[in-house]
Design a protein around this motif. Sequence first.
Motif, PDB file in Angstrom:
ATOM      1  N   THR A  20      -2.599   9.667  -8.767  1.00 35.49           N
ATOM      2  CA  THR A  20      -3.230  10.015  -7.491  1.00 35.49           C
ATOM      3  C   THR A  20      -4.269  11.111  -7.685  1.00 35.49           C
ATOM      4  OG1 THR A  20      -1.219   9.412  -6.299  1.00 35.49           O
ATOM      5  CG2 THR A  20      -2.808  10.796  -5.128  1.00 35.49           C
ATOM      6  N   THR A  64       4.258   5.865  -9.485  1.00 34.87           N
ATOM      7  CA  THR A  64       2.922   5.281  -9.489  1.00 34.87           C
ATOM      8  C   THR A  64       2.564   4.825 -10.896  1.00 34.87           C
ATOM      9  OG1 THR A  64       2.403   6.960  -7.833  1.00 34.87           O
ATOM     10  CG2 THR A  64       0.577   5.653  -8.675  1.00 34.87           C
ATOM     11  N   VAL A 106      -7.721  -0.028 -10.070  1.00 35.01           N
ATOM     12  CA  VAL A 106      -7.814   0.636  -8.766  1.00 35.01           C
ATOM     13  C   VAL A 106      -9.130   1.407  -8.656  1.00 35.01           C
ATOM     14  CG1 VAL A 106      -6.846   2.532  -7.389  1.00 35.01           C
ATOM     15  CG2 VAL A 106      -5.337   0.760  -8.298  1.00 35.01           C
ATOM     16  N   ILE A 130      -8.702  -0.405  -1.472  1.00 34.37           N
ATOM     17  CA  ILE A 130      -7.654  -0.295  -2.494  1.00 34.37           C
ATOM     18  C   ILE A 130      -6.311  -0.762  -1.946  1.00 34.37           C
ATOM     19  CG2 ILE A 130      -6.312   1.340  -3.883  1.00 34.37           C
ATOM     20  CD1 ILE A 130      -8.906   2.976  -4.204  1.00 34.37           C
ATOM     21  N   CYS A 154      -4.176  -4.089  -3.239  1.00 31.98           N
ATOM     22  CA  CYS A 154      -2.877  -3.776  -3.852  1.00 31.98           C
ATOM     23  C   CYS A 154      -1.726  -4.378  -3.056  1.00 31.98           C
ATOM     24  CB  CYS A 154      -2.709  -2.258  -3.974  1.00 31.98           C
ATOM     25  SG  CYS A 154      -3.745  -1.495  -5.236  1.00 31.98           S
ATOM     26  N   THR A 208      -0.390   4.571  -0.660  1.00 29.72           N
ATOM     27  CA  THR A 208      -0.368   5.051  -2.036  1.00 29.72           C
ATOM     28  C   THR A 208      -0.520   3.854  -2.959  1.00 29.72           C
ATOM     29  OG1 THR A 208       0.783   6.457  -3.628  1.00 29.72           O
ATOM     30  CG2 THR A 208       2.171   5.037  -2.264  1.00 29.72           C
ATOM     31  N   PHE A 209      -0.405   4.064  -4.244  1.00 31.22           N
ATOM     32  CA  PHE A 209      -0.808   3.070  -5.230  1.00 31.22           C
ATOM     33  C   PHE A 209       0.411   2.352  -5.817  1.00 31.22           C
ATOM     34  CE2 PHE A 209      -3.719   6.740  -5.150  1.00 31.22           C
ATOM     35  CZ  PHE A 209      -4.794   6.110  -4.525  1.00 31.22           C
TER      36      PHE A 209
END
Length: 457
Positions: free
Chosen positions: A38, A86, A94, A115, A119, A313-314
């Motif tokens: 992040t 993550t 990303v 993103i 995702c 978030t990722f």
Amino acid sequence: MSDSELIYELEADPPPAEKFFAALQHVLASFVGVITPTLIIGGALGLGEQIPYLISMALMVSGVGTIIQAKKPMNVGAGMICVQGTSFAFLSSVLAAGFLAKAQGGGPEEILAMIMGVCFLGAFIEIGLSQFLPQLRKLITPIVTGTVITIIGISLIKVGLTDLGGGQWLLDNKPEFWGSLSKIALGFIVMISIIILNRSNNQWIRLSSIVIGLVIGFIIALAMGEVNTSQVFAVQESISIPIPFRYGFDFDIIAFIPIALIYVITAIESSGDITANCMISKQDVKGEGYINRIKNGVLGDGVNSAIAAVFNTFPNTTFSQNNGVIHLTGIASRHVGVWIGGILILMGLFPHVGSILRALPASVLGGATIVMFGTVAIAGIKILSTVDMNRRNMLILAVSFGMGLGVLLVPQFAGALASNIGGTFGKLMGSIFSSAITTGGLTVLILSAIMGEKVED
């Protein structure tokens, strides 16, 4: 490991104090890995004020995902200590999606909308693949996973070195200050600290070497005046509230394809991590029960990645380093996973945690990430060392590394290809060849499929 070395087995329920202590060790081992992607993405894409909130969401979603893996509601999850965090594997893809949105004139919210959209949809690839892992493992062999993981590590080292010199923002906006001796020295202090701590005979110090190294770097940077302390107090909210798709939802097929490929690779990678966890936790690594545990664990990874996208978030994955903590503590109880998740959620609730981490100088972070990304590359090389180096495999590796690292070293290739082909298909080809991971990954997959197994040595 003999049976006597496992103090608490999978279904055992240790006393609260022991669960808390074991959970704390897992958090120390994974904390930096959860928040570092992040910090890198936020810094590279210029997300600025959004970073503390994104860090909070990363911690909270990792906590929720870890609880899901431990509790396995509706058979989603492995029912083990599978700490979620993550994934570094998605970093390049990303960033590519974010830069695509940025090139189209998008600001931070449009970048994050793109993103999160790609995702979220990509997570369903891993969810679907989880049910076909036995068949998929015939295609995703060590030569494929080893190649992709090695290229991931090598391509990310550029990000680490950029941070070591002061970060992407400084390089783009004030290049005359990037690479100053003070910044490079600060990064090397962190790197050397991690190396020294990792050589300690004390297992707990080795386990926490990256965390301690970052703390040392932060303290020295503070004394040097390299820390922007105003960022620590810039956050007004006292609690971070999860808001589904806070930045919106967008999609682009060009950005989606590299993300989709990484979901395929991480599905196989997670199955390996869960297998190692089974061995350490004294669970079967054969039979129907083992296959179901793998399926449910990878399904949990996919579901957790979808939850991650919903809550800004990722993508998440199962962290392999936490298997070492299970071995170290002798506590395999899945009830500890709930405590790990609880600690991560509690940390994520407070945005000032994210604001402190945002104030961490890029050179300090770079000193740590060069070690971390180098370790990723070495993990890939270790997998490749198990491959029989016959003529077929050597040819596959030569072409795959040649193409993957070639587009990394000559980024103009993708733009030239896109403009010469033209149209939507040209943009698609440009997107594929703009990513070393996608190019190398697709090359090794295609060559492995069409070249067969038999070869004369």
